[in-house]
Motif scaffolding. Structure first.
Motif, PDB file in Angstrom:
ATOM      1  N   GLN A  35       0.613  -0.982   0.033  1.00  0.00           N
ATOM      2  CA  GLN A  35      -0.017  -0.122  -0.169  1.00  0.00           C
ATOM      3  C   GLN A  35       0.666   1.151   0.059  1.00  0.00           C
ATOM      4  N   ARG A  36       2.060   1.353   0.795  1.00  0.00           N
ATOM      5  CA  ARG A  36       2.755   2.503   0.833  1.00  0.00           C
ATOM      6  C   ARG A  36       3.464   2.889  -0.533  1.00  0.00           C
ATOM      7  N   GLN A  37       3.927   1.861  -1.174  1.00  0.00           N
ATOM      8  CA  GLN A  37       4.372   2.048  -2.482  1.00  0.00           C
ATOM      9  C   GLN A  37       3.164   2.226  -3.507  1.00  0.00           C
ATOM     10  N   LEU A  38       2.164   1.839  -3.312  1.00  0.00           N
ATOM     11  CA  LEU A  38       1.177   2.428  -4.443  1.00  0.00           C
ATOM     12  C   LEU A  38       0.807   3.586  -4.093  1.00  0.00           C
ATOM     13  N   ASN A  39       0.530   3.925  -2.972  1.00  0.00           N
ATOM     14  CA  ASN A  39       0.470   5.434  -2.649  1.00  0.00           C
ATOM     15  C   ASN A  39       1.500   6.384  -3.134  1.00  0.00           C
ATOM     16  N   MET A  40       2.541   6.071  -3.067  1.00  0.00           N
ATOM     17  CA  MET A  40       3.604   6.823  -3.645  1.00  0.00           C
ATOM     18  C   MET A  40       3.561   7.132  -5.082  1.00  0.00           C
ATOM     19  N   VAL A  41       3.424   6.078  -5.731  1.00  0.00           N
ATOM     20  CA  VAL A  41       3.292   6.245  -7.192  1.00  0.00           C
ATOM     21  C   VAL A  41       1.962   7.034  -7.350  1.00  0.00           C
ATOM     22  N   LEU A  42       0.728   6.918  -6.870  1.00  0.00           N
ATOM     23  CA  LEU A  42      -0.233   7.581  -7.075  1.00  0.00           C
ATOM     24  C   LEU A  42      -0.264   9.087  -6.991  1.00  0.00           C
ATOM     25  N   ALA A  43       0.560   9.447  -6.096  1.00  0.00           N
ATOM     26  CA  ALA A  43       0.753  10.816  -5.620  1.00  0.00           C
ATOM     27  C   ALA A  43       1.585  11.695  -6.812  1.00  0.00           C
ATOM     28  N   ASP A  44       2.541  10.808  -7.527  1.00  0.00           N
ATOM     29  CA  ASP A  44       3.336  11.965  -8.195  1.00  0.00           C
ATOM     30  C   ASP A  44       3.485  10.944  -9.628  1.00  0.00           C
ATOM     31  N   PRO A  45       2.450  10.381 -10.403  1.00  0.00           N
ATOM     32  CA  PRO A  45       2.449   9.370 -11.555  1.00  0.00           C
ATOM     33  C   PRO A  45       3.522   9.813 -12.398  1.00  0.00           C
ATOM     34  N   GLN A  46       3.775  11.160 -12.783  1.00  0.00           N
ATOM     35  CA  GLN A  46       4.434  11.291 -13.899  1.00  0.00           C
ATOM     36  C   GLN A  46       6.021  11.050 -13.856  1.00  0.00           C
ATOM     37  N   LYS A  47       6.464  10.736 -12.815  1.00  0.00           N
ATOM     38  CA  LYS A  47       8.012  10.253 -12.642  1.00  0.00           C
ATOM     39  C   LYS A  47       8.120   8.802 -12.638  1.00  0.00           C
ATOM     40  N   TRP A  48       7.102   8.246 -12.759  1.00  0.00           N
ATOM     41  CA  TRP A  48       7.443   6.885 -12.807  1.00  0.00           C
ATOM     42  C   TRP A  48       7.056   6.141 -14.176  1.00  0.00           C
ATOM     43  N   VAL A  49       7.711   4.732 -14.135  1.00  0.00           N
ATOM     44  CA  VAL A  49       7.476   3.945 -15.344  1.00  0.00           C
ATOM     45  C   VAL A  49       6.770   2.629 -14.875  1.00  0.00           C
ATOM     46  N   LEU A  50       5.573   2.306 -15.674  1.00  0.00           N
ATOM     47  CA  LEU A  50       4.953   1.325 -14.845  1.00  0.00           C
ATOM     48  C   LEU A  50       5.410  -0.046 -15.925  1.00  0.00           C
ATOM     49  N   LYS A  51       5.683  -1.293 -15.080  1.00  0.00           N
ATOM     50  CA  LYS A  51       5.666  -2.369 -16.017  1.00  0.00           C
ATOM     51  C   LYS A  51       5.089  -3.642 -14.991  1.00  0.00           C
ATOM     52  N   GLU A  52       4.650  -4.392 -16.174  1.00  0.00           N
ATOM     53  CA  GLU A  52       3.939  -5.603 -15.670  1.00  0.00           C
ATOM     54  C   GLU A  52       4.770  -6.741 -14.577  1.00  0.00           C
ATOM     55  N   ALA A  53       4.282  -6.836 -13.476  1.00  0.00           N
ATOM     56  CA  ALA A  53       5.227  -7.769 -12.530  1.00  0.00           C
ATOM     57  C   ALA A  53       5.388  -9.034 -13.213  1.00  0.00           C
TER      58      ALA A  53
END
Length: 572
Positions: A385-403
């Motif tokens: 949950q903590r990592q998910l909230n961190m991504v949702l808080a500032d999505p533009q700085k992240w790259v998403l990949k399928e696990a």
């Protein structure tokens, strides 16, 4: 192409008069003066001051004495050799056709000897760590019970093969060859982008790249003291023989390929021929009495080692994917009985997930008692949950990949998407957060790449290979390097149009000059060895002869008919 420039001493000092424009002696020509690294990005060839890095000076001396026409002439020679060798990379949804010509850049990726040694130590440790993780997860699963790894990363992973739980491989090892994709970041350090454990492809292409470039740059290749690849492939051949159950004097080793429709089929055929192993498809193999056999003209021939090029789920339609027509029914049972060795073992796709990366430092200390030497690209598993909230808080700085990746999937760059597309991607993330990982958006190092007119900086990914032998993993002194097809490219894969490079790992001392194309010694035995020609191949040759015979008869009939129709006075 003209006379090749003579090489100068690689360790010669750089005259101060040649550094006036920020370039060294090796960068005194217009060819290198036009090369401009991207601002704020680590460049593999040039220091921030504009001077050539020390391990580049020998090859840079060549570039300083060549004009664009000379380099282009050598590039045309390399492309002609690739065409003559029939090197392809098959992509079946590609607009240019199914057999895309292999892309090879003329400028090698050069690695200093000291740096390569540190990387080899890190790859050895990482390979041992992945092996320890696999042994535990298919064994008593202590790292899950003790909380070192979330159970969702294992039981929700399609790479976790439940029929293998409790299985001990015949060689007591799952991983024999490990591939590892490395990237260099702004601070100059190498980080691991991905692990390749199921079918670590690319060794055959790396060998082909070396053959081409050592022919195009023979003098420069020798003067640079590049470590040869022959010893590594000799070690691989010996290592595969050593894992054969029963330690038979002449074990039968086959390379299992999906067939000509696979995207890397050229590599399968090329490497099998180079190592001297039969190339077989699933139709060529059968399991009888929990033993794998090769169907030959002289009957069934027992197989001791299978070097597989099939993904895990496609290897056994009896216990894994019942709809797969590429595998061998009963292969797992034969492996379980200890009658055949698989390289690599089944179930190894489990550790390819990038969702393991945040947990590897702790697992390394727990399982090996060592600190992780090669760090991963900063990665967070969104199932927490903590990592998910961190991504949702500032999505533009992240790259998403399928696990849990199955097949080719491009990463999702949230910062490059419009608002609607980004919102849709975040909704998919919130619906199934455990299926995604987030990585920081990094600037990869660049290396000079020939475009046909000039040198341009392109983002670099270096795939290394390690081979288990003698209690540790030996790293190939080279590998398969790839660069992006354009200057702003962030996805560096061959499927997305990437360009390969030969990787030159330099040596601090003399090197063994035995050529990689040298044939193996021929051992003459009085007895006739059993045939290794699969019956499927013989059947194809039989029908080829039959249809050739029918074609000849048809041509004879047409010629006689044409003589009758054309009338008198015409002789064909």
């Amino acid at each position: 192409m003209g006379k090749k420039p003579r090489m100068q001493n690689a360790t010669a000092p750089i005259p101060a008069s040649l550094v006036a424009s920020g370039l060294s002696a090796g960068a005194s020509s217009a060819l290198l003066q036009g090369y401009r690294p991207l601002p704020g990005t680590y460049d593999e060839m040039l220091l921030p001051s504009g001077e050539l890095r020390p391990h580049w000076r020998t090859f840079g001396d060549l570039l300083s004495q060549c004009n664009p026409q000379d380099i282009q002439a050598r590039n045309e020679t390399a492309q002609r050799l690739l065409h003559d060798h029939g090197v392809t990379y098959n992509i079946y949804d590609d607009a240019v056709g199914t057999s895309r010509p292999w892309s090879l850049d003329l400028i090698p990726h050069i690695v200093a000897a000291g740096e390569a040694e540190k990387i080899a130590q890190g790859i050895d440790q990482r390979s041992r760590l992945l092996e320890a993780i696999l042994s535990d997860l298919y064994g008593n699963q202590r790292i899950i019970k003790e909380g070192w790894l979330p159970s969702a990363l294992v039981h929700a992973n399609p790479g976790f093969l439940r029929p293998l739980v409790g299985l001990t491989p015949p060689s007591s090892r799952f991983l024999h060859i490990v591939g590892c994709d490395l990237v260099r970041t702004d601070d100059g350090g190498w980080r691991v982008l991905a692990d390749r454990a199921q079918v670590p492809g690319g060794q055959g292409y790396a060998l082909e790249n070396r053959i081409i470039l050592s022919n195009v740059f023979p003098e420069e290749f020798n003067a640079s003291r590049v470590q040869r690849l022959a010893a590594y492939f000799d070690a691989e051949r010996d290592a595969l023989r050593s894992v054969a159950p029963g330690r038979r004097a002449a074990p039968t080793i086959v390379m299992l390929t999906p067939g000509p429709m696979d995207e890397t089929y050229f590599e399968h055929a090329f490497k099998a021929r180079y190592l001297g192993f039969p190339l077989a498809m699933s139709a060529d193999l059968t399991v009888r009495d929990r033993r794998v056999h090769l169907k030959t003209l002289e009957g069934l021939r027992r197989v001791d080692v299978v070097v597989r090029r099939l993904d895990d789920l496609n290897c056994d339609s009896l216990e894994l994917n019942s709809g797969a027509g590429l595998g061998i029914p009963g292969l797992i049972e034969a492996w379980r009985s200890g009658s055949v060795a698989l390289c690599n073992g089944l179930g190894t796709g489990l550790v390819e997930t990038p969702a393991f990366h945040p947990f590897l430092p702790g697992l390394c200390r727990h399982l090996l008692g060592e600190d992780l030497r090669l760090p991963c690209v900063p990665t967070w598993w969104c199932g927490q949950q903590r990592q998910l909230n961190m991504v949702l808080a500032d999505p533009q700085k992240w790259v998403l990949k399928e696990a849990f990746v199955r097949g080719a999937r491009d990463p999702i760059f949230l910062g490059k998407m419009d608002a609607a597309a980004r919102a849709a991607a975040l909704e998919r993330l919130k619906a199934e957060p455990h299926r995604w990982v987030a990585q920081e958006l990094l600037r990869l190092s660049t290396t000079p790449t020939w475009t046909g007119e000039r040198l341009e900086p392109r983002s670099l990914v270096w795939r290394t290979f390690s081979l288990y032998r003698g209690g540790s993993y030996t790293t190939m002194p080279g590998g398969l390097s790839r660069v992006s097809p354009n200057t702003d490219g962030r996805v560096v894969t061959m499927r997305s149009g990437g360009i390969s490079k030969d990787t030159w790992v330099l040596s601090e001392g003399p090197v063994n000059h035995r050529p990689i194309t040298q044939s193996q010694p021929i051992i003459i035995r009085p007895a006739r060895p059993p045939s290794a020609v699969p019956s499927r191949v013989a059947d194809h040759l039989f029908w080829l002869g039959r249809y050739a015979e029918r074609l000849e008869q048809t041509i004879r009939l047409l010629r006689t008919t044409l003589n009758r129709v054309s009338g008198e006075g015409t002789e064909l």
